[in-house]
Design an enzyme around this catalytic site. Structure first.
Site, PDB file in Angstrom:
ATOM      1  N   ALA B  12       0.953  -0.982   0.013  1.00 26.13           N
ATOM      2  CA  ALA B  12       0.202   0.101  -0.167  1.00 26.13           C
ATOM      3  C   ALA B  12       1.033   1.195  -0.149  1.00 26.13           C
ATOM      4  CB  ALA B  12      -0.844   0.064   1.267  1.00 26.13           C
ATOM      5  N   CYS B  44      -7.051  -5.813   3.000  1.00 26.35           N
ATOM      6  CA  CYS B  44      -8.693  -5.984   3.650  1.00 26.35           C
ATOM      7  C   CYS B  44      -9.365  -6.528   2.964  1.00 26.35           C
ATOM      8  CB  CYS B  44      -8.832  -4.371   3.834  1.00 26.35           C
ATOM      9  SG  CYS B  44      -7.754  -3.234   4.640  1.00 26.35           S
TER      10      CYS B  44
END
Lengths: 453, 453
Positions: B12, B44
């Protein structure tokens, strides 16, 4: 002798004002005169009552009469119409419609919340039966009774505003053939066409027909009942017509009493919702308030604004002093139309142009949930920001589930005078069922802020 | 010769930094070293992949390797581990794990985004098979393979954090017997117990078992595979254990290189995400940043924060100058757990107490939609506001559909340092399918502001 507050009108603004004033000043006598038989109902629920989503109209009565009287200590009188307001001498003449008797009552302070009325369509045949206007619960009950008893099959809605489109969806849901006729080239005049089109496309997919840039020139009927809508683009069959082409504030009584009207035609108020008579307040759909973005008076007849302004008027009318400054309106609105949610806050392009604001806009389309989440839907975000500051002045959204609630983030941003760059900096929450990692709002802000470097 | 930026870590923060730096400075050579085979994936989403909501793990790869290389012009090298960082002389030693070869590379600037690792549970039997930790996509793929091939029936999750609870729901969905063991008396340590209980009650209703105030003392197995979890409250059968008791920042390499750590144990950064070496930046879950409410450094390993901080680090690393100040974190988080949505932003009660802030809190329960709307569900709103100013310092929500997205309104309010009274003044949007006339947030603010008069 204690002081007396009279409130004219007992729906959203009126009951909010009465409740707030009484809460702040227990010794104040608060009398509410409501000309209809219902107080404080959820008018925005009526389309859903017509569409059988809400079965029991009584559930729309959010504050029962007895509760208002006993628990809140408000002297509410239904079927009582104030027929004269003597602003200088602080008294009203009231018609008790049940007993058909008039009486007078004096007041120390007064809150004027007479609401707004539908603008009538003055065309030949307009007096035919089964042509309706929807504003009050009484109107809603009458239309529902008609739907149940007469079982109309072809509905024409004149005007494609928020309520009109909600009614269109609900009538379609209960099986009617529905045509919406609108003078403008697009629906929802307070939204930009590229955004409102997302909703009307969805409605068309679900069988609602639209005739844009179409003017209703008259109605034709049989046996006194409407059968055809005559437009400049041809004739549409109809056994049920609902006209929703806007509302106008109910200001007659106020005008006669010497209460000043503003530029919008609604009652002029100051920051504390006082009229030119400092002991007379106005709130709800009959009044105009400061728009937070333009700083100018605006006529924004929306439910929360009615409740909000009523509450502030009540707070300031509780005693003879200013206590709560009304924070102004953003004109925030949201609607669900079949599978599309559509929302707005602040100014639309037309409104910004009218206000003489120089601005840039940005539109992005992304997803309501993580790109890999199976129930994701499309969402379109449009932001308007003032040049050269980058201050946000308006926002519009349209898209699938989860779109509508996002408008409140933008309303909060506008409330705080955030710039589009500042909007891009907020630490919003993320999980796959709720948003992409970068929420569509942040994506729009990140794209849009480049125009302000 | 052009300048070179090296990014350690390609998920990320790393890919956000690399992309942002390259976007701002086309002439910059950007090299990313990622020790795993995957870059830039939606971590996620892994719980939902385990629960078959997401079928194809490839959909979690948000930025395909080839796109990063060709479209963004980033020299991404997967299966490359940086084994040494010479901060003073600006060079790294890299192990090419595919060819098992080491090489050196110099840099002008470096962004350190090595992420965080699960905290290990050091108890007897911890080395048994089928005890898993979940952090990377590699972990996720391994667990999924195990679920499919071994078909375990009794899962024990150690630790009741957000990810742990999401995994619990997903395992329950695919038919496992699920027990969650948590040391604290309640789930979700970053939330107040009265709010997290709403989620765990819902999970219990859906068959997930919870053992609170329970300490895992060891594991027992058969044939090397875990069969029992031994706790201070008895033994729980298990053929699958997932430990999620928190993460610690991966700082070893940085520490050896003389990069300063902060009080939280993560890498210390300034407002521009620079470490004590001004040409070395840190971002993502290995770093600490300023918390917007306390103004102090915080370790908040959340996805959007990783992406955000990466983007800011990349912006400042693009050239040799500060351009974008990191706006800090609010620790906003949200999760869906069966029919309940739960969310937080700012400080919890425990966090506010730890920060030495004097505050008041308010909790209200209302509805997600108009009271008369048939699909309405309960929503609980908790607000924390500093005394005596009334400045909002934290908010928590739990309730039915439409609850989670509302946290972003509160994050926006906190971002702007609004007081609880100011929050009550926002013109939020209203329609029956979206909210009561007064949104639950406004209701909470209206109730709570009375404590600050």
């Amino acid at each position: 002798m204690g002081e007396r507050l009279i409130v004219i009108g007992g729906v959203a603004a009126g009951m909010s004002a009465a409740s707030q004033a009484k809460r702040r000043n227990k010794d104040l006598e608060v009398v509410v005169f409501e000309r209809d038989p219902h107080i404080s109902y959820g008018a925005c629920g009526i389309p859903y009552y017509l569409g059988d989503v809400i079965k029991d109209p009584n559930s729309l009565l959010v504050l029962p009469l007895e509760k208002a009287r006993k628990e809140r200590g408000i002297d509410v009188r239904i079927n009582h119409e104030v027929v004269e307001l003597d602003a200088k001498n602080k008294k009203v003449k009231v018609l008790n419609k049940e007993e058909n008797k008039e009486f007078e009552m004096e007041f120390d302070r007064l809150v004027y919340t007479t609401g707004a009325s539908p603008i009538r369509l003055n065309v030949p045949g307009g007096e035919l039966e089964n042509i309706f206007y929807l504003r009050t619960l009484k109107d809603g009950l009458r239309i529902k009774q008609f739907l149940v008893e007469e079982k109309p099959r072809k509905a024409v809605l004149v005007g494609a505003g928020f309520i009109g489109l909600e009614v269109a969806e609900n009538l379609k849901r209960i099986g009617l053939d529905v045509t919406v006729i609108e003078l403008l080239p697009h629906a929802l005049g307070t939204m930009d066409p590229d955004i409102s089109k997302i909703a009307t496309d969805e409605m068309e997919k679900n069988g609602v027909k639209f005739l844009f840039e179409t003017k209703v020139e008259g109605f034709e009927g049989e046996d006194g009942k409407v059968k055809r809508v005559i437009t400049n683009n041809g004739t549409v069959e109809a056994d049920f017509v609902l006209v929703g082409i806007g509302v106008k504030p109910n200001v007659e009584l106020a005008k006669e009493a010497g209460i000043e009207l503003g530029e919008t035609g609604a009652i002029k108020t100051n920051d504390y919702l006082r009229t030119n008579f400092h002991y007379i307040f106005a709130a709800g759909d009959c009044a105009e308030y400061k728009h937070r973005i333009t700083g100018k008076p605006a006529f924004v007849p929306l439910a929360l604004n009615a409740n909000r302004s009523g509450r502030y008027a009540g707070a300031n009318a509780a005693f003879d002093r200013d206590v709560e400054k009304f924070p102004g309106t953003l004109g925030s609105a949201v609607a669900k139309l079949f599978g599309v949610e559509i929302a707005r806050t602040g100014l639309s392009t037309v409104e910004a142009e009218r206000a003489g604001i120089d601005f840039e806009s940005v539109v992005i389309t992304d997803h309501t949930q993580a790109g890999y989440y199976p129930t994701k839907e499309k969402i379109t975000v449009k932001l308007l920001a003032e040049k050269p500051s980058g201050r946000l002045i308006g926002a519009m959204l349209a898209g699938g589930k989860g779109t509508g609630l996002r408008i409140d983030v933008l309303a909060t941003a506008l409330h705080n005078n955030m710039t589009i760059k500042e909007l891009s900096e907020i630490d919003l929450a993320y999980a796959p069922p709720f948003a992409p990692t970068w929420d569509p709002i942040l994506i729009a802000a990140n794209v849009g802020k480049k125009k302000f470097r």
